[in-house]
Design a protein around this motif. Structure first.
Motif, mmCIF file in Angstrom:
data_model
loop_
_atom_site.group_PDB
_atom_site.id
_atom_site.type_symbol
_atom_site.label_atom_id
_atom_site.label_comp_id
_atom_site.label_asym_id
_atom_site.label_seq_id
_atom_site.Cartn_x
_atom_site.Cartn_y
_atom_site.Cartn_z
ATOM 1 N N HIS A 1 0.817 -1.220 0.000
ATOM 2 C CA HIS A 1 0.000 0.000 0.000
ATOM 3 C C HIS A 1 0.849 1.266 0.000
ATOM 4 O O HIS A 1 0.390 2.328 0.429
ATOM 5 C CB HIS A 1 -0.951 0.021 1.209
ATOM 6 C CG HIS A 1 -1.971 -1.084 1.189
ATOM 7 N ND1 HIS A 1 -2.828 -1.331 2.242
ATOM 8 C CD2 HIS A 1 -2.271 -2.012 0.237
ATOM 9 C CE1 HIS A 1 -3.606 -2.355 1.935
ATOM 10 N NE2 HIS A 1 -3.279 -2.782 0.723
ATOM 11 N N ALA A 2 2.098 1.157 -0.492
ATOM 12 C CA ALA A 2 2.960 2.339 -0.601
ATOM 13 C C ALA A 2 2.591 3.089 -1.882
ATOM 14 O O ALA A 2 2.675 2.523 -2.972
ATOM 15 C CB ALA A 2 4.421 1.935 -0.629
ATOM 16 N N PRO A 3 2.192 4.350 -1.799
ATOM 17 C CA PRO A 3 1.762 5.085 -2.996
ATOM 18 C C PRO A 3 2.926 5.685 -3.768
ATOM 19 O O PRO A 3 4.025 5.853 -3.232
ATOM 20 C CB PRO A 3 0.877 6.183 -2.406
ATOM 21 C CG PRO A 3 1.485 6.465 -1.061
ATOM 22 C CD PRO A 3 2.015 5.143 -0.575
ATOM 23 N N PHE A 4 2.665 6.000 -5.013
ATOM 24 C CA PHE A 4 3.604 6.751 -5.845
ATOM 25 C C PHE A 4 2.976 8.116 -6.101
ATOM 26 O O PHE A 4 2.783 8.893 -5.191
ATOM 27 C CB PHE A 4 3.896 5.982 -7.135
ATOM 28 C CG PHE A 4 4.948 6.622 -8.006
ATOM 29 C CD1 PHE A 4 6.138 7.085 -7.469
ATOM 30 C CD2 PHE A 4 4.759 6.746 -9.374
ATOM 31 C CE1 PHE A 4 7.119 7.670 -8.256
ATOM 32 C CE2 PHE A 4 5.731 7.326 -10.184
ATOM 33 C CZ PHE A 4 6.907 7.787 -9.620
ATOM 34 N N PHE A 5 2.631 8.402 -7.326
ATOM 35 C CA PHE A 5 1.905 9.623 -7.664
ATOM 36 C C PHE A 5 0.719 9.246 -8.543
ATOM 37 O O PHE A 5 0.720 8.200 -9.202
ATOM 38 C CB PHE A 5 2.801 10.621 -8.415
ATOM 39 C CG PHE A 5 3.962 11.121 -7.599
ATOM 40 C CD1 PHE A 5 3.751 11.901 -6.480
ATOM 41 C CD2 PHE A 5 5.269 10.804 -7.941
ATOM 42 C CE1 PHE A 5 4.820 12.371 -5.716
ATOM 43 C CE2 PHE A 5 6.336 11.259 -7.199
ATOM 44 C CZ PHE A 5 6.116 12.041 -6.076
ATOM 45 N N GLY A 6 -0.280 10.121 -8.556
ATOM 46 C CA GLY A 6 -1.423 9.904 -9.429
ATOM 47 C C GLY A 6 -2.228 8.692 -9.016
ATOM 48 O O GLY A 6 -2.606 8.537 -7.854
ATOM 49 N N TRP A 7 -2.464 7.804 -9.980
ATOM 50 C CA TRP A 7 -3.344 6.677 -9.760
ATOM 51 C C TRP A 7 -2.661 5.489 -9.097
ATOM 52 O O TRP A 7 -3.313 4.520 -8.727
ATOM 53 C CB TRP A 7 -3.935 6.233 -11.095
ATOM 54 C CG TRP A 7 -2.895 5.747 -12.076
ATOM 55 C CD1 TRP A 7 -2.493 4.463 -12.270
ATOM 56 C CD2 TRP A 7 -2.104 6.539 -12.965
ATOM 57 N NE1 TRP A 7 -1.506 4.391 -13.227
ATOM 58 C CE2 TRP A 7 -1.252 5.666 -13.677
ATOM 59 C CE3 TRP A 7 -2.042 7.909 -13.256
ATOM 60 C CZ2 TRP A 7 -0.349 6.105 -14.635
ATOM 61 C CZ3 TRP A 7 -1.141 8.339 -14.211
ATOM 62 C CH2 TRP A 7 -0.311 7.454 -14.892
ATOM 63 N N ILE A 8 -1.345 5.534 -8.938
ATOM 64 C CA ILE A 8 -0.635 4.426 -8.299
ATOM 65 C C ILE A 8 -0.680 4.615 -6.783
ATOM 66 O O ILE A 8 0.063 5.416 -6.216
ATOM 67 C CB ILE A 8 0.829 4.336 -8.785
ATOM 68 C CG1 ILE A 8 0.876 4.135 -10.299
ATOM 69 C CG2 ILE A 8 1.537 3.183 -8.084
ATOM 70 C CD1 ILE A 8 0.231 2.864 -10.790
ATOM 71 N N ARG A 9 -1.571 3.868 -6.135
ATOM 72 C CA ARG A 9 -1.730 3.965 -4.686
ATOM 73 C C ARG A 9 -1.086 2.788 -3.950
ATOM 74 O O ARG A 9 -1.083 2.746 -2.729
ATOM 75 C CB ARG A 9 -3.216 4.032 -4.339
ATOM 76 C CG ARG A 9 -3.935 5.225 -4.987
ATOM 77 C CD ARG A 9 -5.418 5.201 -4.703
ATOM 78 N NE ARG A 9 -5.699 5.331 -3.280
ATOM 79 C CZ ARG A 9 -6.909 5.154 -2.743
ATOM 80 N NH1 ARG A 9 -7.924 4.821 -3.523
ATOM 81 N NH2 ARG A 9 -7.095 5.290 -1.443
ATOM 82 N N ASP A 10 -0.588 1.808 -4.718
ATOM 83 C CA ASP A 10 0.051 0.648 -4.116
ATOM 84 C C ASP A 10 1.119 0.129 -5.071
ATOM 85 O O ASP A 10 0.809 -0.491 -6.087
ATOM 86 C CB ASP A 10 -0.994 -0.443 -3.834
ATOM 87 C CG ASP A 10 -0.411 -1.645 -3.103
ATOM 88 O OD1 ASP A 10 0.808 -1.632 -2.831
ATOM 89 O OD2 ASP A 10 -1.162 -2.587 -2.811
ATOM 90 N N LEU A 11 2.377 0.402 -4.743
ATOM 91 C CA LEU A 11 3.481 -0.003 -5.610
ATOM 92 C C LEU A 11 3.644 -1.517 -5.684
ATOM 93 O O LEU A 11 4.261 -2.030 -6.618
ATOM 94 C CB LEU A 11 4.786 0.622 -5.118
ATOM 95 C CG LEU A 11 4.959 2.116 -5.367
ATOM 96 C CD1 LEU A 11 6.124 2.658 -4.545
ATOM 97 C CD2 LEU A 11 5.181 2.408 -6.844
#
Length: 615
Positions: free
Chosen positions: A482-492
């Protein structure tokens, strides 16, 4: 010769990845989902309709002087049969309890049996939605999925001393178990033995359990301390070969032992004798393990049995016997880890308590020496920048810097190969009918120009172990969950949730629901970006003369795009960023070596309509 050799290596690597993914990921995916749903349905039905067996009398230890049977502790007991299904909440409320409240845990200990069997992880949720339910780790017997830890004593065979068991009703000193306030349970067997069990817990996930016995009789009594972790029913697992889920332990000189649910179900119980170590049951991100005194010899066992129609798995240890003299007392200490497999926490416990190789609770895999250092670097950078996605980008740059000298030689050799392409073409035409002379002439040219024909494969060879190490890190470490990136990526750690086949969410339709081919329609934005960068990287080089090789190169970015669409988004982001850096690096080296950068010409050529055979 060099083109063929490089092509063979590239094709072999690509085919290996494709076949490996299809065999280990693609094909089992649909079957796992079907089986998991069926198993959950059957398990819930069996748990509700069939009564679980009561525990056998704790008397399975041999007579004094005989060696104890490894792991000969009472099998997991259970609540009496029920006439209707119980929810987890009803099962918890069915017995008196002492509460657990810590910064990261919430739950209770049952006074019946003294089990730690109700535990929620307050920092973790089932989904990325912070309002979703907390992760349930332990559940009591009678609940849909029992999973608990039990501690106690068992007596020698034929002995008359009554010891506490799964149905024993303990008395608590009251209050709540917190990092500041321990809990003390007591039970008098009515025949002169008084048992005390003291629970303490820290700020994370470690419980300490101290079992004491006071002997008020006129004769000595010999008892064996034990502890176990029991799980009823086959849990839903990730099902990937690179991750172990099931029974696990480090058992002294026996080393790391990993036993899957399927294996322990098919084979006889596995027994070990050891001094130092730990054992329990692990999931992908969570685990429950019992840890004996590291200086005491114990016998351990991994086993499986049918209890009340439910397959039950157990990891237990039986420690060396202790004799309590009349008027005296004895004590046995052990620990229970029950929580999230946070790297820093697990490593800290290993150092603080001297637990033998406790860090192997996290499945770093065979390439431990690459995987764990890579995570530690990622985690250190994350603490500086606050985003694991950004940390992946930075680590990629660092890796590029570390391997720059090797990559520089590789790309320089590739640039020289491009420079001699006209001469290679002439050699092929001159000796078209004599392959031996053709290869001899090509090797002489390579020697003259000081070219290593295999050097072009080195960047691929370097990238593959890093790729798999990063994949392992993304897949097994809870820090990435559940680690987010940016935008639509909420789970790497999960695949890109978007798909081009519904215009990235603009069309209210789920392509994944399409039978048979639905999984192949989940093609997100980042896999497409990765595919474009891979295509651009290939177009940086002139097209190979052989039509078959051209076709392979043209299709590889498309194949990899669909393949990586099912991988963790963090891995796809890494690959796309690595491709971009490789393009910039290769272009710079080509320019320094005076080789024409044919990217734009090759791109235009890819879209140019080829003349028909008639024209």
């Amino acid at each position: 010769m060099s083109d063929n050799r490089n092509m063979i290596i590239a094709i072999a690597v690509s085919v290996a990845i494709l076949i490996g993914w299809q065999y280990f990921f693609g094909m089992p995916q649909a079957e796992r989902q079907r089986q998991a749903a069926e198993q959950q349905r059957i398990a819930a039905q069996q748990e509700a309709q069939k009564a679980e067996s009561t525990a056998p009398t704790p008397g399975t230890v041999p007579a004094p002087g005989a060696a104890p049977t490894p792991g000969a502790v009472p099998q997991a007991g259970a609540t009496p049969s029920v006439t209707r299904p119980l929810t987890r909440e009803q099962a918890v409320d069915a017995t008196p309890r002492a509460r657990i409240e810590t910064p990261r845990l919430k739950g209770s200990i049952s006074l019946k049996g003294g089990r730690v069997d109700d535990l929620l992880l307050t920092e973790y949720h089932e989904t990325v939605d912070p309002k979703s339910p907390n992760i349930v780790l332990l559940s009591p017997s009678g609940a849909p999925n029992p999973f608990y830890a039990e501690f106690g004593w068992t007596s020698v065979a034929g002995a008359t001393a009554k010891v506490p068991g799964p149905d024993t009703l303990w008395t608590s000193n009251g209050g709540t178990l917190t990092p500041q306030t321990p809990l003390v349970f007591t039970w008098d067997n009515g025949d002169g033995l008084v048992f005390r069990r003291t629970f303490t817990v820290d700020d994370h996930y470690m419980f300490a359990v101290k079992d004491e016995v006071d002997n008020k009789t006129s004769a000595p009594v010999t008892l064996y301390p034990y502890a176990l972790v029991s799980r009823h029913g086959v849990p839903q697992t990730a099902g990937f070969y690179i991750l172990h889920e099931g029974l696990i332990g480090v058992l002294g000189d026996n080393g790391l032992q990993e036993v899957t649910y399927a294996k322990v179900d098919k084979e006889k119980p596995q027994t070990f004798s050891a001094t130092g170590g730990w054992l329990g049951i692990t999931d992908k991100y969570w685990a429950a393990t019992v840890i004996p005194d590291q200086s005491v010899k114990f016998d351990a066992k991994f086993s499986s049995a049918m209890l009340g129609g439910t397959q039950t798995f157990q990891a237990d240890f039986l420690a060396a016997p202790k004799t309590v003299e009349p008027g005296g007392s004895i004590a046995a200490t052990s620990q229970l880890f029950a929580g999230a497999k946070v790297v820093q926490v697990v490593d800290g416990y290993q150092k603080t308590y001297g637990i033998d190789r406790f860090d192997l609770l996290i499945d770093w895999g065979w390439f431990y020496f690459i995987t764990k250092p890579l995570f530690l670097v990622l985690d250190w950078i994350y603490k500086l920048v606050g985003n694991f996605g950004v940390a992946i980008l930075i680590v990629t740059v660092i890796l590029k810097g570390i391997f720059f000298p090797l990559a520089n030689k590789s790309y320089a050799s590739m640039a020289k190969m491009k420079a001699v392409q006209p001469e290679l073409t002439a050699i092929r035409e001159r000796y078209a009918d004599d392959k031996a002379k053709q290869q001899q002439a090509m090797m002489e040219l390579y020697k003259k120009e000081k070219i290593n024909p295999v050097a072009g494969c080195l960047p691929i060879v370097i990238q593959i172990p890093v790729f798999f190490a990063l994949y392992k890190v993304l897949f097994v470490t809870i820090e990435m969950r559940h680690a987010p990136f940016f935008g639509w990526i909420r789970d790497l750690s999960s695949p890109d949730p978007t798909t081009i086949f519904n215009l990235f969410g603009l069309i209210p339709w789920d392509p994944g629901s399409v039978p048979v081919i639905g999984s192949y329609l989940l093609l997100g934005a980042w896999p497409i970006i990765m595919g474009v960068t891979m295509w651009v990287q290939m177009k940086l080089n002139p097209a190979p003369p052989d039509p078959t090789q051209q076709a392979i190169f043209n299709w590889m970015p498309i194949i990899f795009t669909f393949m990586l669409a099912h991988f963790a988004a963090g891995l796809v982001i890494y690959w796309a960023w690595n491709n971009t850096l490789s393009v910039a690096q290769q272009a710079l080296i080509m320019k320094r070596n005076g080789v024409k950068i044919e990217l734009w010409d090759n791109v235009k050529g890819a879209f140019k309509r080829k003349p028909s055979a008639k024209s």
